[in-house]
Scaffold this motif. Structure first.
Motif, mmCIF file in Angstrom:
data_model
loop_
_atom_site.group_PDB
_atom_site.id
_atom_site.type_symbol
_atom_site.label_atom_id
_atom_site.label_comp_id
_atom_site.label_asym_id
_atom_site.label_seq_id
_atom_site.Cartn_x
_atom_site.Cartn_y
_atom_site.Cartn_z
ATOM 1 N N ASP A 193 0.841 -1.204 0.000
ATOM 2 C CA ASP A 193 0.000 0.000 0.000
ATOM 3 C C ASP A 193 0.874 1.251 0.000
ATOM 4 O OD1 ASP A 193 -2.891 1.235 0.912
ATOM 5 O OD2 ASP A 193 -1.247 2.192 1.989
ATOM 6 N N THR A 213 -6.280 -0.112 5.285
ATOM 7 C CA THR A 213 -6.961 1.141 5.634
ATOM 8 C C THR A 213 -8.100 0.916 6.618
ATOM 9 O OG1 THR A 213 -8.337 0.870 3.659
ATOM 10 C CG2 THR A 213 -6.389 2.277 3.456
ATOM 11 N N LEU A 218 -9.817 5.674 8.412
ATOM 12 C CA LEU A 218 -10.900 5.825 7.452
ATOM 13 C C LEU A 218 -12.216 5.285 8.016
ATOM 14 C CD1 LEU A 218 -9.366 4.895 3.972
ATOM 15 C CD2 LEU A 218 -9.991 7.151 4.814
ATOM 16 N N TRP A 359 -15.747 -1.095 0.255
ATOM 17 C CA TRP A 359 -14.659 -0.608 1.096
ATOM 18 C C TRP A 359 -13.366 -0.500 0.288
ATOM 19 C CZ3 TRP A 359 -14.671 -2.928 6.720
ATOM 20 C CH2 TRP A 359 -15.893 -2.622 7.343
ATOM 21 N N SER A 363 -11.105 2.906 -0.516
ATOM 22 C CA SER A 363 -9.688 2.975 -0.169
ATOM 23 C C SER A 363 -8.809 3.252 -1.379
ATOM 24 C CB SER A 363 -9.242 1.668 0.489
ATOM 25 O OG SER A 363 -9.958 1.421 1.670
#
Length: 409
Positions: A193, A213, A218, A359, A363
């Motif tokens: 990431d 994340t 988040l 989701w 992200s």
């Protein structure tokens, strides 16, 4: 080695594993001298790793496990070390026999190592031997995280996933790859990431199988049944499965004393990660019924690697660097940079939580591949290597281009 490489420390050096027999003798002696706690007072794992599981593991470890078999598997692959930012990084580097192979750097996590990825080497580098196509082949780079396995320990704090990501970009540059992709799960997902957000020159895409994340700041919707199930699974993990994470992120040195002194303590610590993988590993040792590739020998190959390299404490400190109080304070108020390269994501059903597509899209605005498969868990590459390899091939298929000849290490 050139004069420049000698001066800069950037040389790539061949590496092989050779553990002294005395180290294995000492391991067996320590296993025999284990001081066992009394049995847990409950019928499940709510008090921790169960006595029956650890005792079965210790018996097999002392009498049946053969480290030399794992050593031979590692030495059958091209291994190297190179110094990057003061750390000697160990890595496996397997070039595909097929033309136009895509370079791929793949990062393991905790409590894993390069051992958990050995069975994906064949399917990724030589797909036709596993029912795939030559045009889906990869040149594969498998580094050991700093402080893990045969990579040296950092001698200063600050080796968070972002710093590892920069080191991996330098490793790929040093290997001569100017167009490549990256993949990771667990801590490796954090590294991958970070690579996607740093966007080093040459990186053209990433694939992850853990949504890092979701453990950050988040906020995700809980409008659908799938989203609510994921949120509930994360809440359960934080309430009853987060102890290893919290300990290593705040007091890694304390647990490190036990991990370096007792092989049974080390094994129990590495097993106490997530419910799905724990139950699969427990069945392998107690009932002799492995799930996928999570066999007794494969699990103990990984645990023994941690023991023989003495990296229990240094691996734990990596959590302090990436997820501890100092790391959280440094990241406070800083919105993460968007990932600019294409992203692939695979949801495995036994993961700590099943990431919904919604989701993943929140992200990663550049999400181009998303799939939910029907088996596999947190150690997806280890447990289901061929299914995992198929997912990696599918995720990166749109990014393939003509291969530029690369220098040989």
């Amino acid at each position: 080695m050139t004069a420049v490489e000698q001066k800069s420390g950037s040389a790539i050096r061949p590496f092989s594993v050779s553990v002294p027999e005395e180290a294995l003798t000492d391991l067996r002696r320590r296993l025999a001298a284990t001081r066992w706690p009394t049995r847990e007072l409950v019928a499940d794992r709510s008090q921790g790793v169960q006595s029956a599981t650890v005792q079965a593991l210790a018996r097999y470890w002392a009498t049946d496990h053969d480290w030399r078999r794992c050593e031979a598997r590692l030495n059958a692959l091209p291994q190297f070390t190179t110094e990057i930012d003061g750390v000697d990084v160990h890595f496996v580097h397997v070039r595909s026999p097929h033309a136009d192979a895509m370079p791929l750097v793949m990062t393991h996590g905790w409590p894993g190592s390069v051992v958990e990825m050995l069975d994906v080497v064949g399917p990724l580098t030589d797909p036709p031997a596993y029912g795939g196509r030559a045009e889906d082949a990869f040149d594969l780079v498998l580094p050991s995280l700093p402080g893990y396995g045969f990579s040296s320990e950092p001698t200063e704090p600050g080796w968070d996933v972002a710093r590892v990501a920069r080191a991996w970009a330098e490793l790929m540059r040093r290997l001569g790859y100017d167009r490549y992709v990256a993949q990771g799960g667990d801590v490796g997902a954090g590294v991958t990431d970070a690579m996607g957000r740093q966007a080093p020159g040459g990186l053209v895409g990433i694939h992850v199988n853990l949504l890092v994340t979701a453990l950050g700041g988040l906020q995700f919707p809980t409008d659908t049944e799938e989203e609510r199930a994921a949120a509930a699974a994360i809440a359960t993990f934080r309430e009853s499965g987060f102890s290893y994470f919290l300990q290593m992120a705040t007091r890694p040195q304390t647990i490190g004393y036990a991990l370096l002194d007792s092989p049974v303590a080390l094994a129990a610590w590495l097993l106490d990660h997530d419910t799905d993988s724990y139950e699969k590993i427990a069945r392998a040792f107690v009932d002799g019924q492995p799930t996928g590739n999570l066999t007794r020998d494969n699990v103990l190959d990984n645990v023994t690697l941690y023991w023989l390299t003495g990296t229990g404490a240094s691996a734990a400190r990596s959590y302090w660097d990436s997820y501890g109080v100092a790391a959280a304070a440094a990241a406070a108020g800083q919105a993460p940079r968007d990932v600019a390269v294409p992203v692939g994501f695979t949801t495995f059903p036994g993961e700590i939580w099943r990431t919904p597509r919604s989701w993943a899209e929140l992200s990663y605005r550049t999400l181009g591949y998303f799939n939910e498969v029907d088996r596999g868990g947190h150690f997806a590459a280890w447990e289901e290597p061929e299914l995992f390899a198929a997912e990696v091939r599918a995720a990166f298929a749109p990014l393939r281009g003509p291969r530029i000849p690369q220098p040989r290490s």
